[in-house]
Scaffold this active site. Structure first.
Site, short mmCIF file in Angstrom:
data_model
loop_
_atom_site.label_atom_id
_atom_site.label_comp_id
_atom_site.label_asym_id
_atom_site.label_seq_id
_atom_site.Cartn_x
_atom_site.Cartn_y
_atom_site.Cartn_z
N ARG A 208 -4.77 10.69 4.57
CA ARG A 208 -3.72 11.71 4.67
C ARG A 208 -2.71 11.65 3.54
NH1 ARG A 208 -2.90 13.98 9.25
NH2 ARG A 208 -0.73 14.23 8.67
N CYS B 97 -4.83 12.96 13.18
CA CYS B 97 -5.48 11.68 12.91
C CYS B 97 -5.38 10.81 14.15
CB CYS B 97 -4.90 11.01 11.68
SG CYS B 97 -3.48 10.01 11.99
N ILE C 258 7.71 6.74 16.99
CA ILE C 258 7.38 7.50 15.77
C ILE C 258 6.11 8.33 15.95
CG2 ILE C 258 6.93 7.34 13.27
CD1 ILE C 258 9.75 6.40 14.05
N LYS D 165 0.84 -1.21 0.00
CA LYS D 165 0.00 0.00 0.00
C LYS D 165 0.87 1.25 0.00
CE LYS D 165 -1.70 1.48 4.10
NZ LYS D 165 -1.48 2.86 4.54
N ASN D 166 1.85 1.30 0.91
CA ASN D 166 2.59 2.54 1.09
C ASN D 166 3.63 2.79 0.00
OD1 ASN D 166 1.01 3.11 3.23
ND2 ASN D 166 2.53 2.57 4.81
N ASP E 12 4.55 0.44 12.00
CA ASP E 12 3.37 -0.22 11.42
C ASP E 12 3.24 -1.69 11.82
OD1 ASP E 12 2.67 2.15 10.23
OD2 ASP E 12 3.40 1.62 8.23
N ARG F 160 -8.76 -0.58 4.44
CA ARG F 160 -7.89 0.47 3.89
C ARG F 160 -6.54 -0.10 3.51
NH1 ARG F 160 -7.37 5.83 7.25
NH2 ARG F 160 -5.98 6.08 5.47
N ARG G 150 0.55 14.43 13.26
CA ARG G 150 1.02 14.23 11.89
C ARG G 150 1.00 15.50 11.03
NH1 ARG G 150 -1.27 8.64 9.69
NH2 ARG G 150 0.63 8.71 8.45
N PRO G 151 1.76 16.51 11.42
CA PRO G 151 1.83 17.72 10.59
C PRO G 151 2.56 17.45 9.27
CG PRO G 151 3.37 17.88 12.43
CD PRO G 151 2.61 16.60 12.61
N VAL G 152 2.44 18.39 8.31
CA VAL G 152 3.15 18.25 7.03
C VAL G 152 4.11 19.42 6.82
CG1 VAL G 152 1.41 16.81 5.91
CG2 VAL G 152 1.18 19.29 5.80
N ASP G 153 4.58 19.99 7.95
CA ASP G 153 5.46 21.16 7.86
C ASP G 153 6.75 20.88 7.08
OD1 ASP G 153 5.78 19.51 10.27
OD2 ASP G 153 7.49 20.80 10.68
N GLN G 154 7.25 19.66 7.15
CA GLN G 154 8.51 19.36 6.47
C GLN G 154 8.33 19.29 4.95
OE1 GLN G 154 11.45 19.29 8.30
NE2 GLN G 154 9.97 19.98 9.82
N1 EPU Z 1 6.29 14.60 10.92
C1 EPU Z 1 6.28 15.95 11.21
N2 EPU Z 1 6.24 16.83 10.16
C2 EPU Z 1 6.18 16.44 8.85
C3 EPU Z 1 6.20 15.05 8.57
C4 EPU Z 1 6.25 14.16 9.62
O1 EPU Z 1 6.31 16.35 12.37
O2 EPU Z 1 6.14 17.30 7.97
C5 EPU Z 1 6.36 13.62 12.02
C6 EPU Z 1 5.09 12.77 12.13
O3 EPU Z 1 4.10 13.43 12.88
C7 EPU Z 1 5.63 11.51 12.78
C8 EPU Z 1 7.04 11.38 12.18
O4 EPU Z 1 7.38 12.68 11.71
O5 EPU Z 1 5.71 11.68 14.16
C9 EPU Z 1 7.16 10.39 11.04
O6 EPU Z 1 6.09 10.56 10.15
P1 EPU Z 1 6.19 10.24 8.59
O7 EPU Z 1 6.07 11.51 7.83
O8 EPU Z 1 7.36 9.37 8.30
O9 EPU Z 1 4.85 9.40 8.37
P2 EPU Z 1 3.97 9.43 7.07
O10 EPU Z 1 4.85 9.62 5.90
O11 EPU Z 1 2.81 10.32 7.25
C10 EPU Z 1 4.17 6.88 6.47
C11 EPU Z 1 3.23 5.74 6.30
C12 EPU Z 1 2.66 5.34 7.65
C13 EPU Z 1 3.82 4.94 8.55
C14 EPU Z 1 4.81 6.10 8.65
C15 EPU Z 1 6.05 5.76 9.47
C16 EPU Z 1 2.41 6.14 4.08
C17 EPU Z 1 1.28 6.50 3.18
N3 EPU Z 1 2.17 6.14 5.38
O12 EPU Z 1 3.41 7.94 7.04
O13 EPU Z 1 1.83 4.21 7.42
O14 EPU Z 1 3.35 4.62 9.84
O15 EPU Z 1 5.24 6.50 7.34
O16 EPU Z 1 6.72 4.70 8.91
O17 EPU Z 1 3.49 5.79 3.61
C18 EPU Z 1 0.08 2.68 7.87
O18 EPU Z 1 0.31 2.13 6.78
O19 EPU Z 1 -0.67 2.15 8.74
C19 EPU Z 1 0.70 3.96 8.18
C20 EPU Z 1 0.24 4.78 9.12
#
Ligand code: EPU
Length: 417
Positions: free
Chosen positions: A93, A117, A327, A22-23, A305, A397, A122-126
């Protein structure tokens, strides 16, 4: 809403095929926006999140055809909208993954900001910081990220933390930027590597994927390609946990053990006997599992995960396991439900102490996220009596026909519509 009824206590025996990840599939579908040519993908799992992504892309004007056998053909030659609306983003997301490709190819994007969520803020600031470093003008307006750029410029980007979809978004944007982008502190996950391989097949110039420093030389345009999605290591790990908890002997086909080091290591520690080839795993379990402690971390560490599923296994183990979730700040929603089945778990902040009990007893349970739901299915398969897992749309999902695959292994499990 659909439920699963499980009659626990049946050992699992047989062979199943693991689906595409999926990911990996989610960002790769979004990569289809980067070219006007056809992107043909194989091994795309049939999941609710994939359906949501295809609906989102189609709304933008993408021609997307699902064929039998997991093939999806995408063609983004008539994109008429660069917007991802709130109704779709709020259900998934990962929709944020259209931001980088839209901005890089069309010079603009309007993507609803995902809210918090179930598993954390889970912000997207980065994602935003990286695109801004590449020259995008970005503002937050009416709940949307609104981004514009004539052409993105390569930049050196160091993210504050390792982010999987952040790395993917920036890698896709950099593929069409002018000049060189260096991503430091990049995610090394196999799904990031799979995306890099598709982009390279489309003509992108990328090096260092699979390490924490990815270098991308931007090109003017990308072309079509064909790609097979990497096997889902989390789905495979989930089925292995089920065997370790319920006992039995199973073979997994179309799996990539090379991507599963930390998972296989912990399951072996718990007493699962594992044999691997290039694309198969055979596993068997006799008797009670042993407690196995772990901390979640970025790849190649133990994946968040898989935390809930290996916790379910630990509830039945001989001994006490200490689990630390590093995480996400709120990824223990399965704990209360497992306790309702007789598990002994104490939570202190990010740490869970799981003292194994000889037996769980079936109950009606419910979880509010995907992997938590999977952990309840594992507990139900191993428990005495009947377990009903409610709200399984979370499972749908991310797991393709989970109950059918478990039935093929002899589990007594039924979907109640
Ligand atoms: N984070 C920030 N700012 C950002 C991005 C991330 O603070 O701009 C923080 C997050 O809040 C978290 C950490 O950094 O605490 C890591 O988050 P990451 O961005 O790596 O997670 P993601 O990309 O949103 C993906 C997977 C998740 C998986 C995580 C960690 C996808 C679509 N989703 O999420 O998968 O848990 O990486 O490996 O690839 C799942 O499949 O059940 C799932 C939640």
């Amino acid at each position: 809403m659909d439920k699963l009824h499980i009659e626990g206590g049946v050992a699992l025996e047989g062979e199943i095929t693991i689906s595409g990840a999926k990911n990996a599939a989610l960002p790769i579908l979004c990569a289809g926006l980067l070219t006007a040519d056809t992107l043909a993908l194989d091994n795309v799992p049939d999941l609710r999140d994939i359906g949501t992504t295809l609906a989102l892309l189609q709304r933008m004007g993408m021609h997307a055809e699902r064929e039998t056998g997991g093939r999806v053909r995408l063609r983004a030659d008539r994109i008429h909208s660069q917007e991802a609306p709130y109704e779709l983003v709020k259900t998934m997301r990962a929709s944020i993954l259209v931001l980088g490709p839209l901005l890089a190819r069309f010079g603009q994007a309007r993507v609803s900001l995902p809210g918090g969520c179930a598993i954390g803020q889970r912000p997207v600031d980065q994602h935003i910081k990286g695109l801004a470093a590449m020259g995008a003008r970005i503002r937050i307006e009416h709940g949307f990220v609104v981004a514009q750029a004539e052409r993105l410029r390569g930049a050196s980007i160091l993210t504050d933390m390792v982010t999987v979809t952040g790395t993917e978004n920036l890698m896709m944007a950099a593929a069409l930027a002018e000049g060189r982008t260096v991503l430091e502190n990049a995610a090394c996950e196999p799904e990031v590597v799979d995306l890099a391989e598709v982009l390279i097949a489309m003509g992108a110039r990328i090096e260092g994927h699979g390490t924490d420093r990815i270098v991308i030389e931007g090109v003017d345009s990308l072309h079509g390609a064909t790609h097979r999605i990497v096997p889902d290591r989390i789905e495979a790990g989930t089925f292995l946990c089920a065997v370790a908890a319920a006992g039995g002997r199973v073979t997994l086909r179309d799996v990539a053990p090379r991507t599963m080091g930390a998972i296989l290591d912990k399951l072996a520690d718990a007493g699962l006997a594992i044999e691997c080839g290039e694309d198969w795993i055979r596993a068997s379990m006799d008797g009670r599992p042993r407690a196995t402690s772990f901390r979640t971390s970025e790849y190649p560490g133990f994946p968040t995960d898989m935390q809930a599923q290996v916790m379910a296994l630990n509830t039945l183990a001989e001994g006490t396991a200490v689990i630390t979730e590093n995480i996400f700040e709120n990824r223990y929603m399965h704990v209360q439900e497992l306790c309702r089945m007789g598990a002994d778990i104490d939570i202190d902040g990010h740490t869970a102490v799981v003292t194994g009990v000889p037996e769980l007893s079936g109950a009606t349970v419910m979880a509010t996220d995907l992997r938590a739901s999977a952990s309840l299915v594992i507990a139900g398969l191993a428990a005495r009596g009947q377990t009903t897992v409610e709200r399984i749309y979370h499972l749908d999902r991310g797991y393709e026909r989970m109950e059918a695959k478990l039935q093929a292994l002899g589990a007594r499990i039924q979907r109640i519509r």
